[in-house]
Design an enzyme around this catalytic site. Structure first.
Site, PDB file in Angstrom:
ATOM      1  N   HIS A  30     -24.361 -30.557   0.193  1.00  0.00           N
ATOM      2  CA  HIS A  30     -23.279 -31.725   0.345  1.00  0.00           C
ATOM      3  C   HIS A  30     -24.244 -32.838   0.288  1.00  0.00           C
ATOM      4  CE1 HIS A  30     -20.092 -34.259   1.017  1.00  0.00           C
ATOM      5  NE2 HIS A  30     -20.342 -34.534   2.327  1.00  0.00           N
ATOM      6  N   HIS A  42     -20.285 -40.706   2.385  1.00  0.00           N
ATOM      7  CA  HIS A  42     -20.341 -39.473   1.460  1.00  0.00           C
ATOM      8  C   HIS A  42     -18.812 -39.495   0.863  1.00  0.00           C
ATOM      9  CE1 HIS A  42     -19.591 -36.854   4.887  1.00  0.00           C
ATOM     10  NE2 HIS A  42     -19.810 -38.021   5.645  1.00  0.00           N
ATOM     11  N   CYS A 155     -19.792 -34.817  -4.909  1.00  0.00           N
ATOM     12  CA  CYS A 155     -20.643 -35.452  -3.947  1.00  0.00           C
ATOM     13  C   CYS A 155     -22.138 -36.132  -4.460  1.00  0.00           C
ATOM     14  CB  CYS A 155     -20.617 -34.839  -2.544  1.00  0.00           C
ATOM     15  SG  CYS A 155     -21.559 -33.069  -2.521  1.00  0.00           S
TER      16      CYS A 155
END
Length: 245
Positions: A30, A42, A155
């Site tokens: 991530h 994010h 992401c």
């Protein structure tokens, strides 16, 4: 930073850094932009949101979600924001969800890029100045970054766009995410090898040239990864941030 690991300590972080953390036993990572004072912006996928890829990678995408805090014990810093989706701002602890911290590298050489066998860790592209990176991250925090898609808009795509100002043209089938490109490249190699194995009458014949085949497969994997890197692709456009009134 080096070929073996991109791990970094929190005290070494700088505003505008592109950071990431692995999820689900290092299956997926991530990504986000470190802003300042322990804050990270994010891009996350909401629970139940369809990605529409139809691939096994969909099974792992839940790992891109920030760790959900229990309703009776929310994060003291992020509060309900730690349970949101889309582009969000959270503390670094919610971002990491218990994982280690890594720094994404920019402006690497092709030799170094290919030496990093795993995608989603570096790029040939250059980063813009930290101030521009942070401004772009805050802009997307206010305006959003579109619909989450594991292949086209995830992401890592978000963090790469914040850092470079570049975004892959929406009509193409693959975004700029290094880890998505690596997964697809590996899947293509495995599929082609499996079909070749099934097409042979003798398993022994298949295994005879195993070393040569592995070298060729790895070469194909590397070429596919490099071709999809944001630093060499031509199907990209510069993102223009609309003036706010």
């Amino acid at each position: 930073m080096g070929v073996l690991t991109n791990k970094i300590e929190r005290e070494d972080l700088k505003p505008g850094d592109h950071i990431y953390s692995y999820r689900l036993a290092y299956t997926y990572s991530h990504h986000g932009i470190y802003v300042n004072e322990g804050n990270v912006i994010h891009f996350t996928r909401g629970e139940g949101q369809e990605t529409g890829t139809g691939t096994v990678l969909d099974r792992f995408i839940g790992s891109s979600l920030p760790q959900r805090c229990p309703l009776d014990n929310p994060c003291l810093i992020c509060d309900d924001q730690s349970k949101s989706d889309g582009v969000i701002s959270t503390c670094i602890d919610c971002f990491l969800s218990g994982g280690d911290l890594y720094l994404y590298e920019y402006d690497v050489s092709r030799k170094f890029f290919l030496a990093k066998a795993r995608g989603g860790t570096c790029t040939l592209a250059s980063s813009e100045p930290p101030e521009q990176v942070i401004d772009r991250a805050f802009y997307f925090l206010r305006k959003g970054f579109g619909v989450y898609n594991v292949i086209k808009n995830n992401c890592e795509d978000f963090a790469l766009c914040c850092k470079t100002g570049l975004q892959v043209i929406p009509t193409v089938s693959v975004g700029q995410s290094g880890q998505a490109a690596s997964f697809q490249a590996a899947a293509d190699v495995i599929l082609s090898s499996s079909l070749e194995f099934l097409g042979r009458s003798s398993p022994l014949g298949f295994l005879t040239n195993n070393v040569t085949r592995l070298v060729g497969s790895y070469g194909k994997y590397c070429v596919n990864r490099l071709a999809n890197d944001i630093g060499v692709r031509q199907d990209v456009r510069k993102v223009v941030l609309e003036e706010e009134t």
